[in-house]
Design an enzyme around this catalytic site. Structure first.
Site, PDB file in Angstrom:
ATOM      1  N   TYR A 118      64.688  28.981  81.872  1.00 18.30           N
ATOM      2  CA  TYR A 118      63.293  29.091  82.286  1.00 18.30           C
ATOM      3  C   TYR A 118      62.240  28.600  81.288  1.00 18.30           C
ATOM      4  O   TYR A 118      61.203  28.804  81.426  1.00 18.30           O
ATOM      5  CB  TYR A 118      62.762  30.380  82.402  1.00 18.30           C
ATOM      6  CG  TYR A 118      63.642  31.431  83.452  1.00 18.30           C
ATOM      7  CD1 TYR A 118      64.556  30.738  84.303  1.00 18.30           C
ATOM      8  CD2 TYR A 118      63.533  32.737  83.590  1.00 18.30           C
ATOM      9  CE1 TYR A 118      65.288  31.633  84.981  1.00 18.30           C
ATOM     10  CE2 TYR A 118      64.406  33.603  84.461  1.00 18.30           C
ATOM     11  CZ  TYR A 118      65.303  32.874  85.207  1.00 18.30           C
ATOM     12  OH  TYR A 118      66.173  33.636  85.971  1.00 18.30           O
ATOM     13  N   LYS A 163      77.348  33.755  76.252  1.00 22.81           N
ATOM     14  CA  LYS A 163      78.487  33.106  76.601  1.00 22.81           C
ATOM     15  C   LYS A 163      78.996  32.023  75.583  1.00 22.81           C
ATOM     16  O   LYS A 163      79.025  30.903  76.027  1.00 22.81           O
ATOM     17  CB  LYS A 163      78.284  32.262  78.117  1.00 22.81           C
ATOM     18  CG  LYS A 163      79.732  31.860  78.997  1.00 22.81           C
ATOM     19  CD  LYS A 163      80.519  32.928  79.459  1.00 22.81           C
ATOM     20  CE  LYS A 163      81.537  32.181  80.158  1.00 22.81           C
ATOM     21  NZ  LYS A 163      82.479  33.214  80.792  1.00 22.81           N
ATOM     22  N   ASP A 194      80.199  37.479  81.911  1.00 29.06           N
ATOM     23  CA  ASP A 194      80.760  37.509  83.075  1.00 29.06           C
ATOM     24  C   ASP A 194      81.560  39.198  83.075  1.00 29.06           C
ATOM     25  O   ASP A 194      81.321  39.841  84.168  1.00 29.06           O
ATOM     26  CB  ASP A 194      81.638  36.383  83.512  1.00 29.06           C
ATOM     27  CG  ASP A 194      82.506  36.005  82.312  1.00 29.06           C
ATOM     28  OD1 ASP A 194      82.364  36.590  81.185  1.00 29.06           O
ATOM     29  OD2 ASP A 194      83.042  35.038  82.476  1.00 29.06           O
ATOM     30  N   ASP A 218      67.663  38.404  82.783  1.00 29.90           N
ATOM     31  CA  ASP A 218      67.175  38.576  84.240  1.00 29.90           C
ATOM     32  C   ASP A 218      68.198  39.115  85.071  1.00 29.90           C
ATOM     33  O   ASP A 218      67.744  40.032  86.081  1.00 29.90           O
ATOM     34  CB  ASP A 218      66.437  37.248  84.815  1.00 29.90           C
ATOM     35  CG  ASP A 218      65.691  37.314  86.049  1.00 29.90           C
ATOM     36  OD1 ASP A 218      65.443  38.444  86.403  1.00 29.90           O
ATOM     37  OD2 ASP A 218      65.259  36.061  86.779  1.00 29.90           O
ATOM     38  N   ASP A 222      68.175  43.219  86.804  1.00 32.76           N
ATOM     39  CA  ASP A 222      68.297  43.366  88.125  1.00 32.76           C
ATOM     40  C   ASP A 222      69.367  44.282  88.785  1.00 32.76           C
ATOM     41  O   ASP A 222      69.072  45.076  89.499  1.00 32.76           O
ATOM     42  CB  ASP A 222      68.206  42.094  88.904  1.00 32.76           C
ATOM     43  CG  ASP A 222      66.326  41.650  89.009  1.00 32.76           C
ATOM     44  OD1 ASP A 222      65.814  42.393  88.596  1.00 32.76           O
ATOM     45  OD2 ASP A 222      66.307  40.477  89.256  1.00 32.76           O
TER      46      ASP A 222
END
Length: 345
Positions: A118, A163, A194, A218, A222
């Site tokens: 972002y 990651k 993951d 993010d 959520d």
């Protein structure tokens, strides 16, 4: 007197922000609200989602209370209002608290708020598009120290989700997080993003303070809202060195805007986080919300039939019932700078 900028936005934003202001006014007279306009209509008039004059005034405030705005895909040149505010106010840390009102548990997620994918450094070409996943030492250090302070405040540990087994930027990020954690004396447990999503679904309550970079944070925050019963109850704070912005994480929900059935709890708890940030005590609001959710009629997203205002007034009644004393007589020490704004028990 604390000065708070209010940007209600569109959709259900004005409805839930009005509810949050009503609850704040029920517990204190020490906050004064100043309304500013932002979003698509401002962009149509001025070519930006918020004017520079308003930004300069907002920077002089103690905090910001934000509702929700729509970011259209088909409006050329439009940049998200909330992303603009995060950048202009240097709000580098995002703290989300996902509550379980039944058992009093919480999922706590700290997300780096200014870098990663972002960062806004992407480019599109005729045959390809590239987004830059930017991780800087400064950005990694300050979010790691923020997470460490949150963990210390809560007597907890950090679960660092990354990651680093694949991404060079996460290898860099990981090294800095571990360095800072050692300096701060905070335990760090690691998880690959993951596989961690499965853990977050199956066993969400035992991960201490979850820390991740922007995109991963993010998505995880959520995903975690499924454990709250509705995305409409989840609050968040965006923190910088000089100011913080508080908002519910739900969107503008234009399909229910104006119907009076939007869930105000996320905005109300965001306002409670704001009181903590200002050096006041938001726990009275948290306790009232928890009590109301356990026995009151809820909005349709949580299986009830209540309106926005019915829930708001029910929470205010709980505030009066739980603590009949005037909160202005019960202030915590009013020290804002250098203090992580967590809900106090």
């Amino acid at each position: 007197m604390y000065r708070v900028a209010v940007i209600k936005g569109d959709g259900i934003g004005p409805e839930v922000v009005d509810a949050a202001i009503e609850v704040v006014n029920a517990v204190t007279s020490r906050v004064r609200f100043y309304e500013f306009e932002g979003g698509v209509e401002v962009f149509k008039r001025h070519g930006v989602p918020i004017t520079q004059d308003d930004l300069e005034e907002i920077k002089k405030m103690d905090a910001v209370l934000f509702g929700a705005t729509t970011t259209p895909f088909d409006l050329p040149g439009y940049k998200s209002l909330i992303i603009t505010l995060r950048k202009e106010l240097n709000l580098y840390a995002n703290l989300r608290i996902i509550p379980d009102f039944t058992d009093g548990r919480e999922i706590v997620i700290v997300r780096e708020n200014s870098e990663g994918l972002y960062s806004g450094q992407g480019r599109a070409f005729d045959d390809r598009a590239v987004d830059v996943r930017l991780i800087t030492r400064e950005g990694a250090e300050r979010i790691a120290r923020f997470a460490a302070r949150v963990a210390k405040e809560r007597g907890s540990f950090i679960t660092f989700v990354h990651k680093a087994n694949v991404l060079t930027s996460d290898k860099f990020f990981r090294r800095i997080v571990l360095e800072v954690a050692r300096e701060e004396g905070v335990e760090v447990r690691e998880a690959i993003v993951d596989s961690f999503t499965i853990k977050l679904v199956r066993n969400p309550w035992d991960h201490g303070v979850i820390l991740s970079e922007n995109l991963f944070g993010d998505i995880l925050s959520d995903l975690a809202t499924i454990h709250a019963g509705s995305i409409g109850v989840v609050p968040t704070g965006n923190y910088g060195d000089d100011i913080a912005l508080f908002e519910p994480i739900h969107g503008s929900a234009p399909d229910i805007a104006g119907k009076g059935i939007a869930n105000p709890i996320g905005a109300i708890l965001s306002a409670a986080m704001m009181l903590d940030y200002l050096g006041l005590d938001g726990s009275r609001i948290w306790n009232a919300v928890r009590s109301y959710v356990r026995k009151g009629n809820l909005t349709p997203d949580m299986g009830g039939t209540a309106t926005t205002m019915e829930v708001t007034r029910g929470i205010i009644q709980e505030i009066h019932d739980l603590d009949p004393f005037d909160l202005d007589e019960l202030w915590m020490e009013e020290v804002r700078l250098g203090r992580i704004p967590l809900r106090m028990e």
